[in-house]
Design a protein around this motif. Structure first.
Motif, PDB file in Angstrom:
ATOM      1  N   LEU A  36       0.833  -1.205   0.000  1.00 49.97           N
ATOM      2  CA  LEU A  36       0.000   0.000   0.000  1.00 49.97           C
ATOM      3  C   LEU A  36       0.875   1.266   0.000  1.00 49.97           C
ATOM      4  O   LEU A  36       0.606   2.219  -0.735  1.00 49.97           O
ATOM      5  CB  LEU A  36      -0.903  -0.028   1.236  1.00 49.97           C
ATOM      6  N   ARG A  38       3.837   1.451  -1.154  1.00 46.06           N
ATOM      7  CA  ARG A  38       4.449   1.507  -2.486  1.00 46.06           C
ATOM      8  C   ARG A  38       3.476   2.159  -3.481  1.00 46.06           C
ATOM      9  O   ARG A  38       3.847   3.001  -4.280  1.00 46.06           O
ATOM     10  CB  ARG A  38       4.758   0.085  -2.933  1.00 46.06           C
ATOM     11  N   ASP A  39       2.206   1.759  -3.407  1.00 41.70           N
ATOM     12  CA  ASP A  39       1.179   2.342  -4.286  1.00 41.70           C
ATOM     13  C   ASP A  39       1.065   3.845  -4.060  1.00 41.70           C
ATOM     14  O   ASP A  39       0.960   4.622  -5.005  1.00 41.70           O
ATOM     15  CB  ASP A  39      -0.181   1.690  -4.008  1.00 41.70           C
ATOM     16  N   GLN A  40       1.068   4.225  -2.776  1.00 39.61           N
ATOM     17  CA  GLN A  40       0.945   5.654  -2.446  1.00 39.61           C
ATOM     18  C   GLN A  40       2.125   6.434  -3.011  1.00 39.61           C
ATOM     19  O   GLN A  40       1.954   7.497  -3.580  1.00 39.61           O
ATOM     20  CB  GLN A  40       0.909   5.825  -0.921  1.00 39.61           C
ATOM     21  N   ARG A  42       3.978   5.598  -5.526  1.00 38.92           N
ATOM     22  CA  ARG A  42       3.928   5.610  -6.990  1.00 38.92           C
ATOM     23  C   ARG A  42       2.999   6.726  -7.469  1.00 38.92           C
ATOM     24  O   ARG A  42       3.303   7.460  -8.394  1.00 38.92           O
ATOM     25  CB  ARG A  42       3.439   4.256  -7.512  1.00 38.92           C
TER      26      ARG A  42
END
Lengths: 144, 135
Positions: A36, A38-40, A42
């Motif tokens: 999560l 990492r997604d943020q 990105r």
């Protein structure tokens, strides 16, 4: 959902902060939490430095606080699991046996020649009741 | 003697699981439309509350852990196409019991609003420091 073209590396800081979590929670949700974050990161992309600092700060604070919450929750659950009726039975048994022992010591050491009938009954009954409670406590523990 | 079995989530009264926290309520609302992964839930909550509620990763997964334990949400085993999504993502969906809990909580909140609505003008006048009119 956009296709994932690049995977940002996990910042070491977040991996270290995950160590604050109880091991069970870390094992179960650690990879998902990192994913999560990492997604943020990105989506944040090449934002301003201030934006990245703010993201790191809020994520760090959130991870620390939620790790504390999880630890408190594990402690609460453990205390709840140990608060079995057997625990109170054992305490009561110990108290009764202790009272009887104190009574016997007092009777032996005191200069009185004869024990009162009440004291005699209490002295006899207290260890019996204590033993019964201990047996019940053991049975309760075995049933759990 | 055999121990009585714990009732399954579907047999439990949803009212035993309410009131929900505000965060849990919005997480469940995010799952009403279908299964979502953690980041999807986080984005939905942020959009639904116009940015007023921002869930952190730790907070969200702590919440999901409790909702999973209560049988309100469930993790799905199905994964989308690996080319379109990351396999490390975990997807969650609302269970039947979770939907019942959300419905019960929505009803509870509606009842609260219904009780407060007739007094709304006086409440707002009071919050502005005006002297409320006598009833």
């Amino acid at each position: 959902m956009k296709p994932i073209t690049e995977q940002a590396t996990d910042p070491l800081l977040f991996r270290v902060l995950l160590l604050l979590y109880p091991p069970d929670v870390r094992r179960e949700f650690g990879p998902a939490i990192l994913q999560l974050l990492r997604d943020q990161r990105r989506d944040l992309g090449q934002g301003t430095t201030w934006g990245r600092i703010r993201f790191c700060w809020t994520a760090t604070a959130d991870l620390c606080l939620s790790a504390l919450r999880e630890r408190a929750s594990v402690r609460r659950d453990r205390a709840h699991a140990h608060a079995s009726p057997a625990r109170y039975h054992t305490w009561a048994a110990g108290l009764l046996i202790g009272m009887a022992a104190a009574n016997i010591v007092y009777d032996v050491l005191s200069p009185k020649l004869a024990m009162g009938i009440g004291a005699l009954i209490l002295t006899a009954l207290a260890p019996c009741l204590g033993l019964l409670l201990l047996l019940r406590a053991r049975r309760l523990v075995r049933r759990r | 003697m055999a121990r009585p079995e714990r009732p399954r989530a579907s047999q439990r009264d949803p009212r035993t699981a309410i009131p929900l926290s505000e965060q849990a309520f919005f997480v469940l609302l995010a799952l009403v439309d279908g299964e979502r992964h953690g980041y999807g839930i986080m984005r939905d909550v942020e959009e639904r509350t116009n940015g007023a509620m921002k869930l952190g990763a730790g907070t969200l997964y702590g919440l999901l852990k409790r909702l999973l334990a209560a049988g309100i949400v469930d993790e799905t085993a199905e994964r989308p196409d690996p080319e379109l999504d990351d396999q490390r993502r975990r997807y969650y969906r609302l269970t039947a019991f979770g939907a019942a809990v959300l419905a019960a909580e929505t009803r509870r909140l509606e009842e609260l609003i219904r009780a407060a609505r007739p007094k709304r003008a006086r409440i707002e006048a009071g919050s502005r420091g005006l002297k409320p009119r006598p009833a």
